[in-house]
Scaffold this motif. Structure first.
Motif, mmCIF file in Angstrom:
data_model
loop_
_atom_site.group_PDB
_atom_site.id
_atom_site.type_symbol
_atom_site.label_atom_id
_atom_site.label_comp_id
_atom_site.label_asym_id
_atom_site.label_seq_id
_atom_site.Cartn_x
_atom_site.Cartn_y
_atom_site.Cartn_z
ATOM 1 N N SER A 1 19.544 -20.549 -4.957
ATOM 2 C CA SER A 1 18.973 -19.202 -5.022
ATOM 3 C C SER A 1 17.467 -19.247 -4.774
ATOM 4 O O SER A 1 16.899 -18.389 -4.084
ATOM 5 N N VAL A 2 16.806 -20.236 -5.356
ATOM 6 C CA VAL A 2 15.365 -20.390 -5.157
ATOM 7 C C VAL A 2 15.060 -20.609 -3.680
ATOM 8 O O VAL A 2 14.158 -19.987 -3.105
ATOM 9 N N LEU A 3 15.831 -21.500 -3.063
ATOM 10 C CA LEU A 3 15.592 -21.798 -1.649
ATOM 11 C C LEU A 3 15.852 -20.583 -0.768
ATOM 12 O O LEU A 3 15.124 -20.306 0.193
ATOM 13 N N LEU A 4 16.928 -19.839 -1.105
ATOM 14 C CA LEU A 4 17.248 -18.630 -0.341
ATOM 15 C C LEU A 4 16.136 -17.593 -0.486
ATOM 16 O O LEU A 4 15.752 -16.917 0.478
ATOM 17 N N LEU A 5 15.617 -17.458 -1.733
ATOM 18 C CA LEU A 5 14.551 -16.491 -1.966
ATOM 19 C C LEU A 5 13.299 -16.882 -1.197
ATOM 20 O O LEU A 5 12.640 -16.041 -0.572
ATOM 21 N N ALA A 6 12.976 -18.185 -1.228
ATOM 22 C CA ALA A 6 11.810 -18.663 -0.490
ATOM 23 C C ALA A 6 11.983 -18.437 1.004
ATOM 24 O O ALA A 6 11.058 -18.014 1.709
ATOM 25 N N LYS B 1 -13.950 -10.174 5.521
ATOM 26 C CA LYS B 1 -14.665 -10.422 4.266
ATOM 27 C C LYS B 1 -14.114 -11.607 3.476
ATOM 28 O O LYS B 1 -14.803 -12.136 2.603
ATOM 29 N N LYS B 2 -12.869 -11.991 3.714
ATOM 30 C CA LYS B 2 -12.304 -13.093 2.938
ATOM 31 C C LYS B 2 -11.357 -13.903 3.792
ATOM 32 O O LYS B 2 -10.847 -13.432 4.809
ATOM 33 N N THR B 3 -11.115 -15.123 3.359
ATOM 34 C CA THR B 3 -10.199 -16.010 4.067
ATOM 35 C C THR B 3 -8.757 -15.619 3.769
ATOM 36 O O THR B 3 -8.409 -15.300 2.630
ATOM 37 N N VAL B 4 -7.915 -15.653 4.794
ATOM 38 C CA VAL B 4 -6.484 -15.385 4.641
ATOM 39 C C VAL B 4 -5.717 -16.614 5.135
ATOM 40 O O VAL B 4 -5.770 -16.951 6.322
ATOM 41 N N LYS B 5 -5.042 -17.279 4.214
ATOM 42 C CA LYS B 5 -4.275 -18.464 4.581
ATOM 43 C C LYS B 5 -2.945 -18.068 5.221
ATOM 44 O O LYS B 5 -2.436 -16.974 4.994
ATOM 45 N N LYS B 6 -2.378 -18.996 5.963
ATOM 46 C CA LYS B 6 -1.127 -18.737 6.665
ATOM 47 C C LYS B 6 0.084 -18.934 5.739
ATOM 48 O O LYS B 6 0.144 -19.875 4.951
ATOM 49 N N ARG B 7 1.053 -18.024 5.854
ATOM 50 C CA ARG B 7 2.292 -18.121 5.097
ATOM 51 C C ARG B 7 3.205 -19.159 5.754
ATOM 52 O O ARG B 7 3.452 -19.117 6.954
ATOM 53 N N THR B 8 3.695 -20.100 4.953
ATOM 54 C CA THR B 8 4.638 -21.115 5.442
ATOM 55 C C THR B 8 5.832 -21.180 4.498
ATOM 56 O O THR B 8 5.779 -20.689 3.356
ATOM 57 N N VAL B 9 6.896 -21.799 4.960
ATOM 58 C CA VAL B 9 8.085 -21.963 4.120
ATOM 59 C C VAL B 9 7.728 -22.777 2.879
ATOM 60 O O VAL B 9 8.176 -22.483 1.771
ATOM 61 N N TRP B 10 6.888 -23.811 3.070
ATOM 62 C CA TRP B 10 6.522 -24.647 1.936
ATOM 63 C C TRP B 10 5.761 -23.837 0.890
ATOM 64 O O TRP B 10 5.984 -23.992 -0.306
#
Length: 428
Positions: A10-15, A407-416
């Motif tokens: 479930s955790v993996l599916l949610l991620a 105005k601020k840094t935005v990091k990239k969304r990854t599966v990890w």
């Protein structure tokens, strides 16, 4: 205690779901990222357009221009781009080049050559072999307009008139003059393979602007050209000389700053001058402003143009509090909003806080601000990264532009990242 496999799944599916939705948003943003959004974000002054019924008329000069010395903007022009001879107004360029040279060679002397002695009136009356301090000759050059002093200055700075002319043309190009060709340091009518010794009213005004507003030696230039009189001797102190300022404009209007007259048979009467009043600085350049016996025409035209500038143009401060819309960043991460896949990120104007943005403007002119900004971006983005431009226009002329940055840094969304966030925040 062992974790139950179905909860791990479930955790993996949610991620994966969180990451997948982010990728979908990213794909959508890629489709529209390169579409630019341009609009007049704010019209600072709303007017009907530039329709002025009281601009100067019936000028004697064939070519004339009035400019704002601070910005270089042309406020009035009449055949301002027509190429014409400019006579001794040439000497403002000779003077500023010599002053910049003297900064490194303050005690430079020059020995008078046959070529200097042979120059026609108006001249100082030098004798071959005499030596003078170069700085003294600048007063002879600018106050009395001596032609022999101009040649001596040129030879003292560059070794020859020809090499000095190369410096003059290089400096003109540096200033932004597009239709100016120098042959002599004194402005006498001349012609060579490159054309006639000539300029335009607009270029001449640019040169004066450089002399009084931009050059590192602008204060010294003003000191020399504003001097009422000056006395000096040759280096051996055998002869003494007196110079008197013949620029009548200095006593004609309050705030008169500097100027140079000129006349030759081809050029007619010419003038370039400046005035500063109430923190406004204007420059007037006139070419072909009458021939004998009309010596006073240049003063009438100069006064008319200066009064026009003083009456109609005032400084107005531009509002710094323009609202810049947020941009949407796809595929970014926010720990507090993990399910928000397109983040709204604030943008700022990269303009010095101490800058007092003012513009010389008159009623009837339209000042507008144009915002150029891409609505959608993809993560990652670093704080301070440029994302657009804010440009100010007066009529159709660009007068200022400022970059827009995130105005601020935005990091990239990854599966990890998604897995780590779920593990951190879920109870397994």
């Amino acid at each position: 205690m062992k974790r139950r496999p179905h909860k791990v799944i479930s955790v993996l599916l949610l991620a994966a779901l969180i990451a997948g939705m982010g990728m979908a948003c990213r794909e959508r943003s890629l489709e529209i990222r390169n579409k630019r959004w341009e609009e007049n974000a704010e019209t600072v002054t709303q007017n009907s357009g530039r329709i002025f019924g009281d601009e100067p008329e019936n000028l004697y000069a064939r070519s004339a221009v009035l400019i704002d010395a601070d910005s270089g903007r042309v406020l009035f022009e009449k055949e301002a781009d027509v190429i014409r001879p400019m006579a001794s107004t040439t000497k403002i360029m000779t003077c500023i080049i010599a002053l910049e040279y003297l900064k490194e060679h303050p005690d430079q002397t020059v020995e008078v050559s046959d070529q200097a002695v042979s120059q026609p009136k108006v001249h100082l009356g030098m004798q071959r072999g005499e030596a003078f301090y170069l700085k003294d000759l600048l007063y002879s050059l600018m106050l009395e307009s001596h032609n022999d002093s101009a040649v001596a200055v040129a030879e003292g700075v560059a070794g020859s008139v020809e090499k000095f002319a190369e410096k003059m043309n290089a400096k003109a190009a540096e200033i932004g003059c597009k239709d100016t060709h120098f042959i002599t340091p004194n402005g006498l009518d001349a012609k060579d393979a490159g054309g006639v010794h000539s300029t335009t009213a607009k270029d001449l005004a640019k040169i004066m602007r450089y002399c009084i507003m931009i050059s590192t030696e602008k204060e010294t230039f003003l000191e020399v050209t504003r001097a009422k009189e000056y006395q000096f001797q040759d280096t051996e102190k055998k002869r003494s000389f007196s110079c008197h300022n013949h620029n009548a404009f200095l006593d004609m209007m309050d705030g008169a700053l500097s100027g140079k007259t000129g006349f030759t048979a081809d050029a007619g009467y010419c003038y370039v001058g400046s005035l500063r009043r109430d923190k406004r600085t204007f420059i007037v350049a006139l070419l072909a402003c009458g021939w004998p016996n009309n010596k006073g025409y240049k003063w009438k035209d100069t006064r008319k143009l200066m009064e026009y500038g003083l009456e109609h143009y005032q400084y107005r401060e531009i509002d710094k509090k323009m609202q810049i819309p947020e941009i949407k960043v796809a595929g970014g991460v926010d720990d507090k909003k993990p399910y928000q896949y397109c983040l709204n990120v604030p943008v700022k104007i990269e303009r010095p806080a101490e800058e007092n943005f003012k513009i010389l403007i008159r009623d009837g002119e339209e000042l507008r601000a144009k915002l150029e900004l891409a609505k959608y971006w993809n993560a990652p983005l670093k704080k301070g990264e440029k994302v657009g431009m804010l440009t100010y226009y007066l009529e159709s002329q660009k007068i200022a532009e400022y970059p827009l940055s995130i105005k601020k840094t935005v990091k990239k969304r990854t599966v990890w990242w998604c897995i780590c966030w779920v593990v951190k925040n879920a109870r397994l």
